[in-house]
Enzyme design. Structure first.
Site, PDB file in Angstrom:
ATOM      1  N   VAL A  28       0.828  -1.207   0.000  1.00 53.75           N
ATOM      2  CA  VAL A  28       0.000   0.000   0.000  1.00 53.75           C
ATOM      3  C   VAL A  28       0.865   1.260   0.000  1.00 53.75           C
ATOM      4  CG1 VAL A  28      -1.835   1.256   1.183  1.00 53.75           C
ATOM      5  CG2 VAL A  28      -1.872  -1.248   1.149  1.00 53.75           C
TER       6      VAL A  28
ATOM      7  N   GLU B 248     -10.473   5.659   5.769  1.00 48.89           N
ATOM      8  CA  GLU B 248     -11.333   5.125   4.711  1.00 48.89           C
ATOM      9  C   GLU B 248     -10.858   3.750   4.227  1.00 48.89           C
ATOM     10  OE1 GLU B 248     -14.291   6.608   2.877  1.00 48.89           O
ATOM     11  OE2 GLU B 248     -14.196   4.445   2.730  1.00 48.89           O
TER      12      GLU B 248
ATOM     13  N   LYS C 116     -13.665  -4.626  10.717  1.00 44.24           N
ATOM     14  CA  LYS C 116     -14.322  -3.713   9.774  1.00 44.24           C
ATOM     15  C   LYS C 116     -15.727  -3.355  10.243  1.00 44.24           C
ATOM     16  CE  LYS C 116     -11.565  -5.331   5.849  1.00 44.24           C
ATOM     17  NZ  LYS C 116     -11.445  -6.361   4.790  1.00 44.24           N
TER      18      LYS C 116
ATOM     19  N   GLY D  73      -5.882  -4.783  -2.405  1.00 41.18           N
ATOM     20  CA  GLY D  73      -5.030  -4.604  -3.574  1.00 41.18           C
ATOM     21  C   GLY D  73      -4.297  -3.279  -3.505  1.00 41.18           C
TER      22      GLY D  73
END
Lengths: 379, 379
Positions: free
Chosen positions: B11, B115, B191, B284
Site C-alpha cells: 500500500v 477510509e 471492519k 489490492g
C-alpha cells in the site's frame, strides 16, 4: 441557512418533510415554498409570488423541483443571478443548459448542485467527482431508469408481456401516462450527458449516442435470452466519445443481472480504483428528497467534491473506436456484412461500431439487444 | 501539503506511485518515507529515524500503512500528539483503539481518517458518514473480505474443495500464510466494529458478535445450497446491538450472490434513503492506495463529511431482538428445541437469536450457514 422550495409535488413535499427532523431543522429552515397555482393542497409557508423569494435576502438557497424545462430554466437562472445557490433534481434542464447554468453560477459566486438528477437517491454525482480527483475515468454504465427496470424485472419474474406490465407500472405510479422518456431512452440520455460532464469533463451531444427503445421486447425474447444464460436489462453506457442506450443481454452471474424492481445501479471504471458500483433507489419521494438535502447540506457547509484540476485525467484516456455485438429480431432486411450468424428469429452481428448500427435506420421498430461479455465490463 | 509515509510495502508504495501524477503532485508532496529496516529496496526520500518526521514541522500529515498493531498504535499516537494529521489503512488498530485515537486527534486539533480500513478502495466510510447526516441507519451488511469471497467463488465456479482453493489463493498472494484473519472472521470483525461507530455512533465489542469460521465448507455443501437456489457467501452484518459474521446462503437472484472473485460489497439501510450498496475492490495495491489518497485530499481541503449531530438518529431505531435461521451440518448433538427440520445431513433451525446459537459451543467445528430471505434484506 434559510431556503426556499420551488414546487411542492412528490419530491418537494419529501424535501420539506425530511427537513422537519430536529437535527436538520437546526441547520436548514424552509422559509418559503412557491408552487404552480394548481392544487388546493395545504402548502406550508406558501408564497404565491416568485419575486418575494428572489428579493428575500435571507433566502440563500433555492431548491427547484418543479418539472418541465422552460419555466425551471428561467427560474434557476433568475435565482443564480440573484446570487442564490440552487439545488435541482431536473435532469432535462441540466443536460440541456449545462454550460449556461454552470457559468451563471460561477459568475455569481454561488453553487448549482444536482445530485438527485442522476440515480435518484444514489450518491452518484459526488462519488464520480471524488473518483475523478485521483483517477482518469474511462467508462460509466448502468441501469439508470427505474421504470424500465421494473418492467423488465416483472416481465421476467411474472412471465408477462410488455404492454401488460407497462399498464401495471402506470397504475402503480411508476410510469407516466406518456412513458416515452422512460422506455425510449431519453431519461437515461439526460443522465448520461450529465455524467459525462462530471466523469470525463466532456460534452456529449445526443448525436454522439445510439439510443434505441426497449418497447419492442416480448416475453418470448426474454425467455430466449434467459435460456442462453442472459438477463435482459435496459442499460446506458458512455465512454469519452460516444454512448449507447439500449436493451442489454447481461450474463446472469453479473451484478447488473440481479437489480430488482425499480432500483438503479451505476458503475465507473477508474485507472487505479478499478470498478466502483453504486446501487440504490433511482427515484421515489424520500430517496430523491434525501439526495436534494445532501446537496443542501454540502452547500451550507461549503463542501465541494471536485476541486482538483482533472484536465490531465481526460487527456490520458485512449479514445479508440469501440465495438459492440448486437442481437436483432426484425422483419426488415439488414446489411449482410454486419451479420455473423442467425439463430432462429435472431440475427447476431459481428462486433460493429455505433455508426454501423446507427446507419441501419430501417431497424427503428426492431428488437436490438447488445450482448455483454466479461471483456466489456471488468470486475 | 507535505506528508510522510510510514511503511513502504504494497500500500505504501502504491500511495507514493499514485501521488507522482502531475495533478496530485502539485497539491501533495511526499517529503519523507520511514520503513522498518528489513529490505534492501530503493525507498524514495527514505528517512531512517522516526524522530526526524515527528520533529519536521513542514510535515502536516502522516500516512500509516505498516501493518501490525502495537508499533502502528504507538506511532499514530505520537504523530497525533505532534499535531500531525494521520491517515491509516490499519483496521486492527482503529477497531481496538478507536476512542483513544479519535480523542487524541480531537485534543490536538487534527484529523484521523481511515477510509481504506474498511472495504479497501470502496468509498464506504465517507458514504456512511454522508448518509448518517440525514438518516438513522438501521443495519449494515456485506461481503467485506476479498480472500474469503475469492475462495467461495472459485469453489463454486471451478468445483474445487476448500483446501485446494485456499492454497491457490495463497500462491496468488490473495491469502496470507496464516489465513485465520480472513477465513475465521476477525478481519471482518474489525471492519464491522469500525462501521458501527460511523453508522450508528455505537461501540460494539467482539462479545456482541457471533463469529463463525468459513473453513468447514466443502464443495458438496456449496452444491447442496446451489440446488436450493442459494449461493454461499461469507458475510458480516451489524444492527445497533449485535453482529453476525458467518457463511450466508444468499438467493441467487440477490446482488450479493453475484459478487465475483475478491471483490467486496457493503450495504446500509437508511430511514429515508432505503438501501444503498457500494461495490469495488476491497483490497489490492492501487485501490487501497486510492482510498488513502482520498483521505489525504479530504484533509488537505479541510473536508469533513460527518459534522451534523446525529445522536437523534441513533435514538429512534427500535432495538428489537433479531432472529436468524441457520442450516447446520455437524457430528455433534444440537439442542432439539432449536431445530425445525432435517434435510439429509443438514439441520434447519427455527428463527433463533444470536445468544441461542452462541450457546451451542459444541458447534465450533460445524458448518453453520445463515439463510437469507427477502425479509432480511430489503431492496
Amino acid at each position: 441557512m434559510k431556503i426556499a422550495i420551488l414546487g411542492y409535488g412528490t419530491v418537494g413535499s419529501g424535501v420539506y418533510e425530511i427537513l422537519q427532523k430536529k437535527n436538520l431543522a437546526k441547520a436548514i429552515s424552509v422559509k418559503k415554498i412557491w408552487s404552480r397555482p394548481k392544487k388546493n393542497i395545504d402548502i406550508p409557508n406558501f408564497c404565491p409570488d416568485i419575486d418575494d423569494i428572489i428579493n428575500d435576502k435571507e433566502i440563500e438557497l433555492v431548491v427547484e423541483v418543479l418539472g418541465g424545462i422552460d419555466v425551471p430554466f428561467d427560474l434557476i437562472s433568475r435565482m443564480l443571478k440573484s446570487k442564490k445557490h440552487v439545488v435541482t433534481a431536473n435532469k432535462a434542464v441540466i443536460a440541456r443548459h449545462y454550460d449556461e447554468l454552470t457559468n451563471l453560477a460561477k459568475e455569481n459566486g454561488v453553487s448549482l448542485n444536482f445530485e438527485a438528477s442522476v440515480g435518484g437517491g444514489i450518491p452518484w454525482i459526488k462519488n464520480v467527482e471524488l473518483a475523478s480527483r485521483i483517477d482518469a475515468i474511462s467508462k460509466c454504465y448502468g441501469i439508470l431508469n427505474g421504470t424500465s427496470n421494473f418492467i423488465l424485472d416483472t416481465m421476467l419474474k411474472e412471465n408477462e408481456d410488455f404492454g401488460d406490465v407497462l399498464k401495471e407500472a402506470q397504475d402503480l405510479g411508476y410510469a407516466e401516462a406518456d412513458p416515452s422518456a422512460d422506455i425510449d431512452g431519453f431519461d437515461v440520455l439526460n443522465k448520461l450527458i450529465i455524467s459525462a460532464r462530471k466523469a470525463f469533463n466532456k460534452k456529449l451531444d445526443p448525436d454522439d449516442f445510439f439510443v434505441h427503445s426497449m418497447k419492442h421486447i416480448t416475453k418470448d425474447d426474454i425467455h430466449y435470452f434467459k435460456q442462453k444464460g442472459h438477463i435482459v436489462k435496459y442499460i446506458g453506457e458512455i465512454t469519452h466519445d460516444e454512448g449507447i442506450i439500449s436493451l442489454h443481454a447481461v450474463p446472469e452471474t453479473f451484478v447488473e443481472a440481479t437489480i430488482p424492481s425499480n432500483n438503479n445501479i451505476a458503475s465507473l471504471e477508474g485507472q487505479t480504483i478499478g470498478t466502483l458500483k453504486f446501487y440504490g433507489q433511482g427515484a421515489g419521494k424520500l430517496p430523491t428528497a434525501n439526495a436534494v438535502i445532501q446537496d443542501i447540506l454540502d452547500i451550507s457547509k461549503n463542501m465541494s467534491y471536485l476541486d482538483t484540476d482533472n484536465d490531465e485525467n481526460s487527456v490520458i484516456i485512449d479514445t479508440k473506436q469501440n465495438h459492440y455485438t448486437f442481437i436483432i429480431r426484425t422483419n426488415e432486411s439488414v446489411d449482410a456484412n454486419l451479420i455473423k450468424e442467425t439463430d432462429g428469429d435472431y440475427l447476431i452481428t459481428h462486433p460493429i461500431t455505433l455508426s454501423d448500427i446507427k446507419k441501419q435506420t430501417q431497424l427503428k421498430d426492431a428488437l436490438i439487444v447488445r450482448v455483454i461479455t466479461q471483456e466489456d465490463w471488468h470486475d
